[in-house]
Design a protein around this motif. Structure first.
Motif, PDB file in Angstrom:
ATOM      1  N   PRO A 164      70.607 -19.446  -8.011  1.00 54.66           N
ATOM      2  CA  PRO A 164      71.342 -19.122  -6.775  1.00 54.66           C
ATOM      3  C   PRO A 164      72.031 -20.322  -6.145  1.00 54.66           C
ATOM      4  CG  PRO A 164      69.183 -18.074  -6.785  1.00 54.66           C
ATOM      5  CD  PRO A 164      69.207 -19.003  -7.971  1.00 54.66           C
ATOM      6  N   ALA A 165      71.458 -21.511  -6.297  1.00 56.95           N
ATOM      7  CA  ALA A 165      72.063 -22.714  -5.718  1.00 56.95           C
ATOM      8  C   ALA A 165      73.391 -23.039  -6.383  1.00 56.95           C
ATOM      9  CB  ALA A 165      71.110 -23.894  -5.844  1.00 56.95           C
ATOM     10  N   VAL A 166      73.515 -22.722  -7.669  1.00 60.51           N
ATOM     11  CA  VAL A 166      74.770 -22.950  -8.383  1.00 60.51           C
ATOM     12  C   VAL A 166      75.861 -22.046  -7.816  1.00 60.51           C
ATOM     13  CG1 VAL A 166      75.937 -22.740 -10.609  1.00 60.51           C
ATOM     14  CG2 VAL A 166      73.650 -23.744 -10.497  1.00 60.51           C
ATOM     15  N   GLN A 167      75.543 -20.782  -7.613  1.00 63.98           N
ATOM     16  CA  GLN A 167      76.533 -19.857  -7.053  1.00 63.98           C
ATOM     17  C   GLN A 167      76.907 -20.254  -5.630  1.00 63.98           C
ATOM     18  OE1 GLN A 167      78.169 -17.340  -8.795  1.00 63.98           O
ATOM     19  NE2 GLN A 167      79.462 -17.588  -6.973  1.00 63.98           N
ATOM     20  N   GLN A 168      75.942 -20.732  -4.859  1.00 65.36           N
ATOM     21  CA  GLN A 168      76.244 -21.179  -3.498  1.00 65.36           C
ATOM     22  C   GLN A 168      77.203 -22.364  -3.541  1.00 65.36           C
ATOM     23  OE1 GLN A 168      72.850 -22.512  -1.207  1.00 65.36           O
ATOM     24  NE2 GLN A 168      73.991 -22.497   0.731  1.00 65.36           N
ATOM     25  N   PHE A 169      76.963 -23.284  -4.468  1.00 63.35           N
ATOM     26  CA  PHE A 169      77.843 -24.451  -4.629  1.00 63.35           C
ATOM     27  C   PHE A 169      79.254 -24.005  -4.999  1.00 63.35           C
ATOM     28  CE2 PHE A 169      79.800 -27.683  -7.331  1.00 63.35           C
ATOM     29  CZ  PHE A 169      79.740 -28.801  -6.505  1.00 63.35           C
ATOM     30  N   GLU A 173      80.226 -31.766   3.027  1.00 63.49           N
ATOM     31  CA  GLU A 173      80.319 -31.546   4.470  1.00 63.49           C
ATOM     32  C   GLU A 173      80.158 -30.062   4.812  1.00 63.49           C
ATOM     33  OE1 GLU A 173      84.068 -31.298   7.474  1.00 63.49           O
ATOM     34  OE2 GLU A 173      83.953 -33.127   6.264  1.00 63.49           O
ATOM     35  N   LEU A 174      80.828 -29.204   4.063  1.00 63.41           N
ATOM     36  CA  LEU A 174      80.726 -27.763   4.304  1.00 63.41           C
ATOM     37  C   LEU A 174      79.342 -27.236   3.941  1.00 63.41           C
ATOM     38  CD1 LEU A 174      84.205 -26.698   2.861  1.00 63.41           C
ATOM     39  CD2 LEU A 174      83.547 -26.747   5.275  1.00 63.41           C
ATOM     40  N   ALA A 175      78.741 -27.801   2.901  1.00 67.89           N
ATOM     41  CA  ALA A 175      77.413 -27.357   2.467  1.00 67.89           C
ATOM     42  C   ALA A 175      76.360 -27.620   3.528  1.00 67.89           C
ATOM     43  CB  ALA A 175      77.030 -28.055   1.162  1.00 67.89           C
ATOM     44  N   GLU A 176      76.527 -28.728   4.249  1.00 67.39           N
ATOM     45  CA  GLU A 176      75.557 -29.055   5.303  1.00 67.39           C
ATOM     46  C   GLU A 176      75.508 -27.969   6.366  1.00 67.39           C
ATOM     47  OE1 GLU A 176      76.765 -32.906   6.636  1.00 67.39           O
ATOM     48  OE2 GLU A 176      75.897 -33.944   4.894  1.00 67.39           O
ATOM     49  N   GLU A 177      76.637 -27.294   6.588  1.00 73.00           N
ATOM     50  CA  GLU A 177      76.688 -26.203   7.560  1.00 73.00           C
ATOM     51  C   GLU A 177      75.891 -24.992   7.074  1.00 73.00           C
ATOM     52  OE1 GLU A 177      80.806 -25.369   8.272  1.00 73.00           O
ATOM     53  OE2 GLU A 177      81.268 -27.438   8.860  1.00 73.00           O
ATOM     54  N   GLU A 178      75.627 -24.952   5.769  1.00 72.77           N
ATOM     55  CA  GLU A 178      74.834 -23.862   5.188  1.00 72.77           C
ATOM     56  C   GLU A 178      73.439 -24.338   4.797  1.00 72.77           C
ATOM     57  OE1 GLU A 178      76.765 -21.688   2.096  1.00 72.77           O
ATOM     58  OE2 GLU A 178      78.716 -21.670   3.093  1.00 72.77           O
ATOM     59  N   ASP A 179      73.052 -25.485   5.340  1.00 73.70           N
ATOM     60  CA  ASP A 179      71.728 -26.068   5.073  1.00 73.70           C
ATOM     61  C   ASP A 179      71.517 -26.365   3.589  1.00 73.70           C
ATOM     62  OD1 ASP A 179      70.937 -25.961   7.782  1.00 73.70           O
ATOM     63  OD2 ASP A 179      70.442 -23.836   7.573  1.00 73.70           O
ATOM     64  N   LEU A 180      72.605 -26.704   2.892  1.00 75.07           N
ATOM     65  CA  LEU A 180      72.513 -27.124   1.491  1.00 75.07           C
ATOM     66  C   LEU A 180      72.814 -28.608   1.423  1.00 75.07           C
ATOM     67  CD1 LEU A 180      72.285 -26.542  -1.559  1.00 75.07           C
ATOM     68  CD2 LEU A 180      74.740 -26.025  -1.546  1.00 75.07           C
ATOM     69  N   THR A 181      71.861 -29.386   0.938  1.00 73.29           N
ATOM     70  CA  THR A 181      72.027 -30.836   0.838  1.00 73.29           C
ATOM     71  C   THR A 181      72.556 -31.204  -0.546  1.00 73.29           C
ATOM     72  OG1 THR A 181      70.221 -31.233   2.390  1.00 73.29           O
ATOM     73  CG2 THR A 181      70.856 -33.070   0.955  1.00 73.29           C
TER      74      THR A 181
END
Length: 270
Positions: free
Chosen positions: A240-245, A54-62
């Motif tokens: 970078p996607a791992v760090q964002q997660f 849910e929080l990831a969607e706010e950062e445009d991460l699916t």
């Protein structure tokens, strides 16, 4: 003429190579398909990940969540590329799986802690356990050792010194009440609780079965160091996607969600 034809062929090959992603940074990495596929076990791990999603969607991460009912397949699926990340296991179990299966997985962050508890449908106090009572525990090596440490902590047995989580039922030094130890599949123990006198159950499986560790256990792990972790393939640890997660998972919002939802039965471990 031949030189012109050769040049044209080489140009075509380079265009095709670029179109397929070779030699270009564009589209490479875990988000090449536009999403992160994350494996978890059913229950609290999945519930926490739903909040992360849910929080990831706010950062445009699916995030696509894949739920498992066992402890083996999330690592196998990650190793085989069916998952990008998994989040479900303690470090001792992770190390054992990596070594036993020859997996090239790495830990990248801590997540939450599930204190293991002792449960029973027959007694309400450890002191009421009779001689020769049957005791259920997980059959996988690291959770089995963890359960034995829990039984020692509860005063039921004494283990050989220095083994820690590597202890097995064969390493019980003192069992003066002649308890019978029965190894069972971790996920199935809640359903088989009535068939033994007491059993050690991982909190995620206990909660999935409707048990509340802080209320329903007759003894619970003290000062647990078994923090769960986020794992990826080694080749992706710097993606970078791992760090964002990780940043989203370890956010104040997720910490608050865990504390409010589980009331101390599950603890943020970062």
């Amino acid at each position: 003429m031949k030189k012109t034809l050769l040049t044209a062929i080489l140009a075509s090959v380079l265009i095709l190579f670029a179109a397929c992603g070779g030699g270009s940074d564009e589209g490479e990495g875990l988000l090449e398909d536009g999403k992160l596929v994350v494996g978890v076990t059913a229950g609290p791990h999945e519930e926490v990940l739903e909040k992360v999603k849910e929080l990831a969607e706010e950062e445009d991460l699916t995030i696509e969540i894949v739920s498992f009912s066992d402890y083996v397949m999330p690592n196998v699926s990650l190793s085989e590329g069916e998952l990008d990340i998994n989040s479900f296991q303690t470090e001792p179990f992770f190390d054992h799986m990596n070594e036993e299966r020859g997996l090239d997985l790495v830990k990248v962050a801590d997540t939450i802690t599930f204190p293991m508890g002792i449960y029973s449908e027959k007694v309400t106090d450890i002191a009421d356990l009779e001689d020769g009572a049957s005791i259920g525990l997980p059959s996988d090596p690291t959770n089995s050792g963890r359960a034995l440490l829990l039984f020692e902590q509860a005063g039921l047995i004494t283990l050989e010194e220095g083994l820690g989580v590597n202890a097995t039922v064969n390493d019980i030094a003192e069992n003066e009440h002649n308890y019978e130890f029965i190894e069972l599949d971790s996920a199935q123990i809640p359903r088989q609780l009535g068939e033994v006198d007491i059993a050690a159950i991982n909190s995620n499986f206990a909660m999935e079965a409707g048990l509340v560790p802080g209320e329903d256990s007759i003894f619970i792990e003290q000062d647990s160091t078994f923090v769960n972790l986020i794992a990826v393939r080694k080749e992706n640890e710097d993606d970078p996607a791992v760090q964002q997660f990780i940043d989203i998972y370890q956010s104040d919002e997720v910490e608050q969600f865990v504390e409010e939802t589980y009331g101390g039965s599950i603890i943020p471990g970062w």
